[in-house]
Design a protein around this motif. Structure first.
Motif, PDB file in Angstrom:
ATOM      1  N   GLY A  31       0.790  -1.241   0.000  1.00 42.18           N
ATOM      2  CA  GLY A  31       0.000   0.000   0.000  1.00 42.18           C
ATOM      3  C   GLY A  31       0.816   1.283   0.000  1.00 42.18           C
ATOM      4  O   GLY A  31       0.462   2.247  -0.680  1.00 42.18           O
TER       5      GLY A  31
ATOM      6  N   ARG B 216       2.167   2.017  -3.489  1.00 42.93           N
ATOM      7  CA  ARG B 216       1.026   2.458  -4.298  1.00 42.93           C
ATOM      8  C   ARG B 216       0.664   3.909  -3.979  1.00 42.93           C
ATOM      9  O   ARG B 216       0.598   4.753  -4.888  1.00 42.93           O
ATOM     10  CB  ARG B 216      -0.161   1.531  -3.993  1.00 42.93           C
ATOM     11  CG  ARG B 216      -1.478   1.911  -4.637  1.00 42.93           C
ATOM     12  CD  ARG B 216      -2.629   1.257  -3.883  1.00 42.93           C
ATOM     13  NE  ARG B 216      -2.764   1.822  -2.552  1.00 42.93           N
ATOM     14  CZ  ARG B 216      -3.138   1.127  -1.461  1.00 42.93           C
ATOM     15  NH1 ARG B 216      -3.426  -0.152  -1.537  1.00 42.93           N
ATOM     16  NH2 ARG B 216      -3.220   1.735  -0.282  1.00 42.93           N
TER      17      ARG B 216
ATOM     18  N   LYS C  45      -0.412   5.458   4.654  1.00 41.41           N
ATOM     19  CA  LYS C  45      -0.842   5.282   6.043  1.00 41.41           C
ATOM     20  C   LYS C  45       0.285   4.700   6.880  1.00 41.41           C
ATOM     21  O   LYS C  45       0.582   5.172   7.964  1.00 41.41           O
ATOM     22  CB  LYS C  45      -2.039   4.322   6.096  1.00 41.41           C
ATOM     23  CG  LYS C  45      -3.373   5.047   6.135  1.00 41.41           C
ATOM     24  CD  LYS C  45      -4.482   4.098   6.581  1.00 41.41           C
ATOM     25  CE  LYS C  45      -5.220   3.566   5.371  1.00 41.41           C
ATOM     26  NZ  LYS C  45      -6.133   2.468   5.649  1.00 41.41           N
TER      27      LYS C  45
ATOM     28  N   ARG D  85       0.149 -11.326  -3.424  1.00 43.91           N
ATOM     29  CA  ARG D  85      -0.636 -10.159  -3.025  1.00 43.91           C
ATOM     30  C   ARG D  85      -1.909 -10.058  -3.866  1.00 43.91           C
ATOM     31  O   ARG D  85      -2.039 -10.754  -4.873  1.00 43.91           O
ATOM     32  CB  ARG D  85       0.216  -8.889  -3.120  1.00 43.91           C
ATOM     33  CG  ARG D  85       1.334  -8.927  -2.089  1.00 43.91           C
ATOM     34  CD  ARG D  85       2.356  -7.830  -2.266  1.00 43.91           C
ATOM     35  NE  ARG D  85       3.449  -8.016  -1.299  1.00 43.91           N
ATOM     36  CZ  ARG D  85       3.486  -7.469  -0.083  1.00 43.91           C
ATOM     37  NH1 ARG D  85       2.508  -6.669   0.305  1.00 43.91           N
ATOM     38  NH2 ARG D  85       4.496  -7.707   0.728  1.00 43.91           N
TER      39      ARG D  85
ATOM     40  N   ASN E 258      -1.176  -3.266  -5.627  1.00 44.76           N
ATOM     41  CA  ASN E 258      -0.718  -3.540  -4.261  1.00 44.76           C
ATOM     42  C   ASN E 258       0.508  -4.448  -4.256  1.00 44.76           C
ATOM     43  O   ASN E 258       0.965  -4.858  -3.202  1.00 44.76           O
ATOM     44  CB  ASN E 258      -1.818  -4.230  -3.446  1.00 44.76           C
ATOM     45  CG  ASN E 258      -2.962  -3.303  -3.097  1.00 44.76           C
ATOM     46  OD1 ASN E 258      -2.842  -2.108  -3.278  1.00 44.76           O
ATOM     47  ND2 ASN E 258      -4.053  -3.862  -2.604  1.00 44.76           N
TER      48      ASN E 258
ATOM     49  N   ASP F 219      -9.388 -16.237  -1.070  1.00 39.16           N
ATOM     50  CA  ASP F 219      -9.672 -15.310   0.037  1.00 39.16           C
ATOM     51  C   ASP F 219     -10.849 -14.426  -0.367  1.00 39.16           C
ATOM     52  O   ASP F 219     -10.715 -13.532  -1.201  1.00 39.16           O
ATOM     53  CB  ASP F 219      -8.417 -14.479   0.324  1.00 39.16           C
ATOM     54  CG  ASP F 219      -8.641 -13.461   1.432  1.00 39.16           C
ATOM     55  OD1 ASP F 219      -9.790 -13.330   1.923  1.00 39.16           O
ATOM     56  OD2 ASP F 219      -7.671 -12.790   1.812  1.00 39.16           O
TER      57      ASP F 219
ATOM     58  N   ARG G  30     -11.126 -10.459  -0.402  1.00 37.14           N
ATOM     59  CA  ARG G  30     -10.633  -9.670  -1.540  1.00 37.14           C
ATOM     60  C   ARG G  30     -11.781  -9.127  -2.396  1.00 37.14           C
ATOM     61  O   ARG G  30     -11.604  -8.138  -3.102  1.00 37.14           O
ATOM     62  CB  ARG G  30      -9.706 -10.531  -2.407  1.00 37.14           C
ATOM     63  CG  ARG G  30      -8.401 -10.860  -1.705  1.00 37.14           C
ATOM     64  CD  ARG G  30      -7.546 -11.833  -2.509  1.00 37.14           C
ATOM     65  NE  ARG G  30      -6.417 -12.284  -1.707  1.00 37.14           N
ATOM     66  CZ  ARG G  30      -5.789 -13.446  -1.884  1.00 37.14           C
ATOM     67  NH1 ARG G  30      -6.185 -14.265  -2.844  1.00 37.14           N
ATOM     68  NH2 ARG G  30      -4.770 -13.765  -1.119  1.00 37.14           N
TER      69      ARG G  30
ATOM     70  N   ARG H 120     -12.305  -5.920  -0.790  1.00 34.98           N
ATOM     71  CA  ARG H 120     -11.121  -5.061  -0.949  1.00 34.98           C
ATOM     72  C   ARG H 120     -11.101  -4.464  -2.353  1.00 34.98           C
ATOM     73  O   ARG H 120     -10.712  -3.311  -2.543  1.00 34.98           O
ATOM     74  CB  ARG H 120      -9.841  -5.848  -0.665  1.00 34.98           C
ATOM     75  CG  ARG H 120      -9.643  -6.146   0.826  1.00 34.98           C
ATOM     76  CD  ARG H 120      -8.441  -7.058   1.087  1.00 34.98           C
ATOM     77  NE  ARG H 120      -7.156  -6.545   0.631  1.00 34.98           N
ATOM     78  CZ  ARG H 120      -6.343  -5.747   1.336  1.00 34.98           C
ATOM     79  NH1 ARG H 120      -6.703  -5.359   2.547  1.00 34.98           N
ATOM     80  NH2 ARG H 120      -5.184  -5.349   0.844  1.00 34.98           N
TER      81      ARG H 120
ATOM     82  N   ARG I 241     -13.316  -1.551  -2.360  1.00 37.76           N
ATOM     83  CA  ARG I 241     -12.718  -0.476  -1.565  1.00 37.76           C
ATOM     84  C   ARG I 241     -11.635   0.260  -2.357  1.00 37.76           C
ATOM     85  O   ARG I 241     -11.637   1.483  -2.421  1.00 37.76           O
ATOM     86  CB  ARG I 241     -12.121  -1.032  -0.276  1.00 37.76           C
ATOM     87  CG  ARG I 241     -11.215  -0.022   0.422  1.00 37.76           C
ATOM     88  CD  ARG I 241     -11.166  -0.220   1.889  1.00 37.76           C
ATOM     89  NE  ARG I 241     -10.551  -1.460   2.315  1.00 37.76           N
ATOM     90  CZ  ARG I 241      -9.248  -1.555   2.654  1.00 37.76           C
ATOM     91  NH1 ARG I 241      -8.469  -0.497   2.587  1.00 37.76           N
ATOM     92  NH2 ARG I 241      -8.767  -2.712   3.073  1.00 37.76           N
TER      93      ARG I 241
ATOM     94  N   ARG J  49     -11.922   4.026  -3.743  1.00 36.37           N
ATOM     95  CA  ARG J  49     -11.047   5.019  -3.113  1.00 36.37           C
ATOM     96  C   ARG J  49     -10.229   5.781  -4.154  1.00 36.37           C
ATOM     97  O   ARG J  49     -10.039   6.982  -4.053  1.00 36.37           O
ATOM     98  CB  ARG J  49     -10.107   4.346  -2.110  1.00 36.37           C
ATOM     99  CG  ARG J  49      -9.170   5.379  -1.556  1.00 36.37           C
ATOM    100  CD  ARG J  49      -8.255   5.060  -0.361  1.00 36.37           C
ATOM    101  NE  ARG J  49      -8.137   3.765   0.195  1.00 36.37           N
ATOM    102  CZ  ARG J  49      -7.010   3.322   0.793  1.00 36.37           C
ATOM    103  NH1 ARG J  49      -5.949   4.076   0.856  1.00 36.37           N
ATOM    104  NH2 ARG J  49      -6.973   2.135   1.314  1.00 36.37           N
TER     105      ARG J  49
HETATM  106  P1  ATP Z   1      -4.504   0.596   3.189  1.00 31.23           P
HETATM  107  O1  ATP Z   1      -3.878   1.844   2.714  1.00 31.23           O
HETATM  108  O2  ATP Z   1      -5.979   0.661   3.204  1.00 31.23           O
HETATM  109  O3  ATP Z   1      -3.916   0.066   4.463  1.00 31.23           O
HETATM  110  P2  ATP Z   1      -3.020  -1.485   1.980  1.00 31.23           P
HETATM  111  O4  ATP Z   1      -2.784  -1.805   0.533  1.00 31.23           O
HETATM  112  O5  ATP Z   1      -1.838  -1.052   2.777  1.00 31.23           O
HETATM  113  O6  ATP Z   1      -4.192  -0.453   2.049  1.00 31.23           O
HETATM  114  P3  ATP Z   1      -3.305  -3.582   3.912  1.00 31.23           P
HETATM  115  O7  ATP Z   1      -4.515  -4.335   4.282  1.00 31.23           O
HETATM  116  O8  ATP Z   1      -2.670  -2.684   4.901  1.00 31.23           O
HETATM  117  O9  ATP Z   1      -3.670  -2.784   2.589  1.00 31.23           O
HETATM  118  O10 ATP Z   1      -2.266  -4.663   3.410  1.00 31.23           O
HETATM  119  C1  ATP Z   1      -0.932  -4.353   3.006  1.00 31.23           C
HETATM  120  C2  ATP Z   1      -0.578  -5.147   1.747  1.00 31.23           C
HETATM  121  O11 ATP Z   1      -0.676  -6.543   2.003  1.00 31.23           O
HETATM  122  C3  ATP Z   1      -1.481  -4.883   0.566  1.00 31.23           C
HETATM  123  O12 ATP Z   1      -1.063  -3.767  -0.175  1.00 31.23           O
HETATM  124  C4  ATP Z   1      -1.376  -6.164  -0.226  1.00 31.23           C
HETATM  125  O13 ATP Z   1      -0.185  -6.192  -0.962  1.00 31.23           O
HETATM  126  C5  ATP Z   1      -1.229  -7.204   0.882  1.00 31.23           C
HETATM  127  N1  ATP Z   1      -2.567  -7.762   1.289  1.00 31.23           N
HETATM  128  C6  ATP Z   1      -3.341  -7.349   2.312  1.00 31.23           C
HETATM  129  N2  ATP Z   1      -4.471  -8.076   2.417  1.00 31.23           N
HETATM  130  C7  ATP Z   1      -4.391  -8.995   1.438  1.00 31.23           C
HETATM  131  C8  ATP Z   1      -5.252 -10.058   1.030  1.00 31.23           C
HETATM  132  N3  ATP Z   1      -6.410 -10.293   1.658  1.00 31.23           N
HETATM  133  N4  ATP Z   1      -4.855 -10.814  -0.015  1.00 31.23           N
HETATM  134  C9  ATP Z   1      -3.681 -10.568  -0.638  1.00 31.23           C
HETATM  135  N5  ATP Z   1      -2.842  -9.594  -0.310  1.00 31.23           N
HETATM  136  C10 ATP Z   1      -3.175  -8.802   0.718  1.00 31.23           C
END
Ligand code: ATP
Ligand code: MG
Length: 409
Positions: free
Chosen positions: A17, A20, A29, A100, A105, A144, A147, A150, A153, A157
């Motif tokens: 994240g 990205r 974050k 991922r 992501n 999963d 997803r 997600r 979302r 977003r």
């Molecule tokens: P946010 O900014 O909302 O936190 P994020 O992309 O950082 O978004 P996180 O849930 O914090 O999302 O997860 C961090 C990373 O882990 C994601 O960017 C993704 O690469 C991986 N990830 C998280 N959840 C999953 C999932 N359910 N399946 C596969 N990869 C995941």
């Protein structure tokens, strides 16, 4: 932190994240690190660390005032429960990218050499504003089911299009969302349905068949959400809203229109809000916000216009703002619009004055007057306060006089 791992001979990148977000020019974050160093090694290198997801090789490392998640490159084993892999294996950066969820992501950033490492085509998708599952979408959503949400979302977003094959897979697998725990579903909904991008999320949820699965406990969930008829989609999107307000609008949308008043009675509202608690394990505060927001509207939309006291009482409610946002949305799509316009005019006038004066009379006064305590206390006090709000009485003496005529014993 990255540097210490590097200097100790390891590969280490920012991952997921944060990469990205920074490529999108947004504030990340949290900065997650991915490395080839095994968890034990990470703990050795950083004294102030804590194994949080030991099974997944995730170590929380203290860095100044913040904490950084350092995760060893891994690939996930078989998913058995539609949510968690039964095992993980520590591997290469490339395999870690491939486990991922979405290409955007799956990026790594090497901040020391200022280089993006992209095994999955995430950079192109970021530029083209496309949300695409990594690998086979159907497989990834089958592994999963969270997803599925997600996807909505992230697409909402960032205002990204969901790539067609990814989209089809979500639609086909939408019923599986039922196997995800209510809390997790609520967490995702909270994130997507409160910010100013929430209308994209609300539309996508229904287009992709997720809405009617998630809100299946409401009597008549529609097949799709129509901007001409949706109250949710017509709530002003200039600001983010609370989850309680989002769900209040959701209840009205999912329960059909146009005869909306019966849906707003305290009874009906409590039923729907209780169903929300069941299905999403929302908090008591969110439950109260839903019921107060909707029940506050009901007396205002009856065939008889509300009294001055009712209008003032409404302005003094804790959920006035939420109720007004819903009513504005109703008016926009032609539900009770004449009444609501009139109310808006009345309120702007009333807000200039004292619409919530201190009551002239209290329960203690009734005791002093020798009125027999009981349920009639509330009736008397309400009656007296109404008269006060209607400007029919203005002094304590008048209030006492009225209380004596209202009492039954
Ligand atoms: P946010 O900014 O909302 O936190 P994020 O992309 O950082 O978004 P996180 O849930 O914090 O999302 O997860 C961090 C990373 O882990 C994601 O960017 C993704 O690469 C991986 N990830 C998280 N959840 C999953 C999932 N359910 N399946 C596969 N990869 C995941
Ligand atoms: Mg994150």
């Amino acid at each position: 932190m990255l540097k210490r791992l590097r200097d100790s001979g390891h590969v280490a990148y920012f991952a997921g994240g944060c990469v990205r977000d920074s490529l999108l020019g947004l504030e990340a974050k949290d900065w997650d690190v991915a490395t080839d160093a095994p968890p034990d090694r990470v703990r050795q290198l950083f004294k102030l660390s804590q194994a949080v997801g030991a099974a997944f090789g995730v170590i929380l490392v203290k860095s100044g005032r913040s904490q950084v998640e350092v995760a060893t490159f891994r690939s996930d084993g078989v998913y058995e429960d539609g949510r968690h892999p039964s095992s993980v294996r520590f591997t290469s950066a490339e395999e870690d990218a491939r486990r991922r969820d979405f290409t955007i992501n799956g990026l790594f950033l090497d901040p020391i050499e200022d280089r993006v490492i992209d095994f999955v085509g995430g950079r192109d998708d970021l530029n083209a504003k496309i949300l695409r599952a990594i690998g086979s979408p159907a497989e990834r959503f089958t592994e999963d089911h969270l997803r599925l949400l997600r996807a909505v979302r992230f697409a909402s977003r960032f205002g990204f299009e969901i790539e067609p094959v990814t989209r089809e897979a979500i639609f086909a697998l939408a019923p599986r969302i039922k196997s995800i725990s209510p809390e997790r579903i609520a967490d995702e909904l909270r994130l997507m349905l409160t910010p100013t991008t929430r209308n994209i999320a609300w539309t996508l949820l229904w287009e992709l068949g997720l809405g009617r699965e998630i809100f299946r406990f409401l009597p008549k969930p529609p097949e799709r959400m129509d901007a001409q008829r949706s109250i949710f989609l017509n709530v002003d999107v200039e600001h983010s809203i609370s989850f309680g307000l989002a769900l209040a609008a959701a209840i009205l949308d999912a329960r059909g229109q146009p005869d909306i008043v019966p849906l707003l009675t305290r009874d009906e509202v409590s039923k729907s809000a209780a169903a929300m608690v069941q299905a999403l394990r929302i908090s008591n505060r969110e439950y109260d916000e839903i019921t107060e927001t909707l029940a506050g509207i009901e007396p205002l939309l009856q065939a008889n216009p509300p009294t001055l006291a009712q209008k003032k009482r409404f302005l003094a409610r804790e959920t006035t703002l939420q109720s007004r946002l819903i009513m504005d949305a109703m008016a926009r799509i032609g539900i009770h619009s004449t009444r609501i316009q009139q109310l808006r005019a009345d309120w702007s006038e009333l807000s200039a004055g004292d619409f919530a004066p201190a009551p002239l009379l209290s329960g203690n006064d009734l005791i002093a007057l020798g009125i027999k305590p009981g349920p009639q206390y509330k009736q008397i006090l309400d009656g007296v306060y109404d008269a006060q709000l209607e400007n029919k009485i203005a002094s304590r003496e008048q209030a006492i006089e009225l209380a004596m005529t209202l009492r039954t014993a």
